[in-house]
Scaffold this active site. Sequence first.
Site, short mmCIF file in Angstrom:
data_model
loop_
_atom_site.label_atom_id
_atom_site.label_comp_id
_atom_site.label_asym_id
_atom_site.label_seq_id
_atom_site.Cartn_x
_atom_site.Cartn_y
_atom_site.Cartn_z
N ASN A 32 4.91 -5.37 -24.88
CA ASN A 32 4.79 -6.24 -23.77
C ASN A 32 3.23 -6.57 -23.38
OD1 ASN A 32 3.87 -4.06 -22.72
ND2 ASN A 32 5.24 -4.02 -20.61
N THR A 145 3.88 14.81 -25.27
CA THR A 145 2.84 15.17 -25.06
C THR A 145 2.84 16.77 -24.94
OG1 THR A 145 0.89 15.40 -23.36
CG2 THR A 145 2.83 14.82 -22.72
N SER A 187 0.11 15.57 -14.19
CA SER A 187 -0.16 14.47 -13.67
C SER A 187 1.11 13.46 -13.54
CB SER A 187 -1.20 13.72 -14.54
OG SER A 187 -0.50 13.30 -15.56
N TYR A 189 1.82 10.81 -14.86
CA TYR A 189 1.97 10.51 -16.30
C TYR A 189 2.65 11.42 -17.07
CZ TYR A 189 0.95 10.98 -21.10
OH TYR A 189 1.36 11.07 -22.80
N HIS A 190 2.10 12.68 -17.06
CA HIS A 190 2.61 13.88 -17.58
C HIS A 190 4.17 14.20 -17.35
CE1 HIS A 190 -1.51 14.69 -18.87
NE2 HIS A 190 -0.83 14.98 -20.07
N LYS A 193 6.81 12.27 -18.88
CA LYS A 193 7.10 12.44 -20.09
C LYS A 193 8.05 13.85 -20.21
CE LYS A 193 4.70 10.02 -22.75
NZ LYS A 193 4.62 9.48 -24.22
N THR A 261 -19.90 13.75 -19.67
CA THR A 261 -19.31 14.13 -18.42
C THR A 261 -18.36 15.34 -18.37
OG1 THR A 261 -17.75 12.43 -18.86
CG2 THR A 261 -19.54 11.73 -17.57
N ARG A 330 -9.87 16.11 -11.15
CA ARG A 330 -8.50 16.26 -11.29
C ARG A 330 -8.07 17.96 -10.66
NH1 ARG A 330 -6.99 14.78 -17.51
NH2 ARG A 330 -8.50 13.12 -17.75
N GLU A 332 -6.53 20.80 -11.38
CA GLU A 332 -6.07 21.49 -12.78
C GLU A 332 -6.89 22.82 -12.79
OE1 GLU A 332 -7.39 19.04 -16.24
OE2 GLU A 332 -9.60 19.23 -15.75
N1 USQ Z 1 -12.33 15.85 -19.13
C1 USQ Z 1 -13.87 15.93 -18.95
N2 USQ Z 1 -14.43 14.83 -18.93
C2 USQ Z 1 -14.07 13.71 -19.40
C3 USQ Z 1 -12.66 13.48 -19.64
C4 USQ Z 1 -11.77 14.66 -19.40
O1 USQ Z 1 -14.09 17.22 -18.61
O2 USQ Z 1 -15.03 12.75 -19.32
C5 USQ Z 1 -11.45 16.99 -19.07
C6 USQ Z 1 -10.17 16.87 -18.15
O3 USQ Z 1 -10.64 17.24 -16.97
C7 USQ Z 1 -9.15 17.68 -18.93
C8 USQ Z 1 -9.41 17.36 -20.15
O4 USQ Z 1 -10.76 17.03 -20.59
O5 USQ Z 1 -9.23 18.85 -18.47
C9 USQ Z 1 -8.58 16.40 -21.23
O6 USQ Z 1 -8.73 15.13 -20.34
P1 USQ Z 1 -8.37 13.72 -21.35
O7 USQ Z 1 -8.61 12.75 -20.55
O8 USQ Z 1 -9.01 13.98 -22.78
O9 USQ Z 1 -6.56 14.18 -21.67
P2 USQ Z 1 -5.37 13.95 -20.96
O10 USQ Z 1 -5.40 13.28 -19.63
O11 USQ Z 1 -4.84 15.14 -20.92
O12 USQ Z 1 -4.44 12.95 -21.62
C10 USQ Z 1 -4.45 12.58 -23.08
C11 USQ Z 1 -3.93 11.27 -23.08
C12 USQ Z 1 -2.50 11.49 -23.01
C13 USQ Z 1 -1.94 12.59 -23.95
C14 USQ Z 1 -2.64 13.86 -23.54
C15 USQ Z 1 -2.39 14.94 -24.78
O13 USQ Z 1 -4.52 10.24 -22.43
O14 USQ Z 1 -1.78 10.23 -23.27
O15 USQ Z 1 -0.64 12.78 -23.61
O16 USQ Z 1 -4.02 13.61 -23.78
S1 USQ Z 1 -2.32 16.44 -23.70
O17 USQ Z 1 -3.64 16.85 -23.08
O18 USQ Z 1 -2.43 17.49 -24.70
O19 USQ Z 1 -1.33 16.58 -22.80
#
Ligand code: USQ
Length: 406
Positions: A32, A145, A187, A189-190, A193, A261, A330, A332
């Site tokens: 979409n 995920t 989150s 989003y999670h 899933k 960051t 976040r 976490e």
């Molecule tokens: N983080 C930082 N700095 C940043 C961005 C993120 O320290 O600039 C930290 C976040 O706080 C977090 C970690 O890095 O602890 C991961 O964040 P992320 O934005 O890379 O990943 P996440 O939000 O978990 O989501 C991404 C995808 C999602 C997928 C997931 C896989 O957007 O679609 O499902 O990764 S997992 O994380 O294994 O669940």
Amino acid sequence: MKIAVLGGDGFVGWPTSLHLSDAGHEIHILDNLSRRWIDTELGVQSLTPMDSIQERTRVWHAETGRRIHFHLIDLAKDYELLKGWLARHRPDAIIHFAEQRAAPYSMKSDRHKNYTVNNNVNATHNLLNAMVELDLDAHLVHLGTMGVYGYSTVGAAIPEGYLPVGIETMDGRTVSQEILYPSNPGSIYHMTKCLDQQLFAFYAKNDGLRITDLHQGIVWGTHTEQTRRHAQLVNRFDYDGDYGTVLNRFLIQAAIGYPLTVHGTGGQTRAFIHIQDSVRCIEIALKNPPQGGGRVEIFNQMTETHRVRDLAEMVSRMAGAQIAWLPNPRKEAPENDLVVKNEKFLNLGLAPTTLGEGLLEEIVDVAKKFAYRVDRSRVPAVSAWTRDIAAKVEHDPEGKRLKSVS
Ligand code: USQ
């Protein structure tokens, strides 16, 4: 095979469509284009200049002689359209990427929470419902995920989807049962899933649908073998605070001279996979469908784990970037360990692309090439998980809220 790729215009969907088309499959993208609308809503754009889906598929045809078909359908809202399409085309396999995939976007406001739940859960349920109604024996492969497991330190390896448990009966015996690993979303989003997992378990049990759920880690990289073939086949590459994921963000930040960051202490350990391996895994999953029997096949689609601060230090050393230690937007665990089982893909032939293979430099080069497209004010991640956190984390394009920079 005739394969429907739902969400085939997205970050993993597009390279998957190219990869499978290249392998000789008949590919139909149903999308979409919501991800493009969200770019407009947020006022950001992919770092790489992306053409329309029609133009992308035209270029693919001109380059390879292969056609990828595109159908504008909203899975969550247009049930009858989806059902009609499936009835006409009866694909052999369906790959389901058609969900809102960013945790920060899902936490932006009550509206974004509603959108993410409505979109993701309805899309999945509409699809399952239509498959049963049409008696469609397609293999459904879903992009889930690693985040369904949560990120608390458990002191044991995370299994591939299922956990054997012993239950004490009333007459004092212990019976064993296999359950879905307890979900622990971080989150909205999670959480969607996790809800998907329940829908899959029900439809596999009740209707015998053949379903594979891929619990994917954080994808890094941008190019695959096919997206490299032509400038207009380039994949999207997100750098903004909502859609950019951690390693890709660090690499882009290094390329534009923005401090990396890191949220909090950077003690968060996460699972990672390169985009090229991601598309390979999907192909492997397609070749190995579950035989039925009411059980959803689950793979952990990841190749390595890393701590966020280790990644920041690695990128900093490689590209000479500074690191900013920021208040975490976040909710976490500030520090966690993570050990993940991924033998299933390895046993089926996946040869992982690891961080050490020179691809990091390639990404920094891509980022430098398109650095002129970056809006630095969209780099900070400002979507806060709770009101309390929001009070501490405000939009700060000048970087004044940086706690410290090293
Ligand atoms: N983080 C930082 N700095 C940043 C961005 C993120 O320290 O600039 C930290 C976040 O706080 C977090 C970690 O890095 O602890 C991961 O964040 P992320 O934005 O890379 O990943 P996440 O939000 O978990 O989501 C991404 C995808 C999602 C997928 C997931 C896989 O957007 O679609 O499902 O990764 S997992 O994380 O294994 O669940």
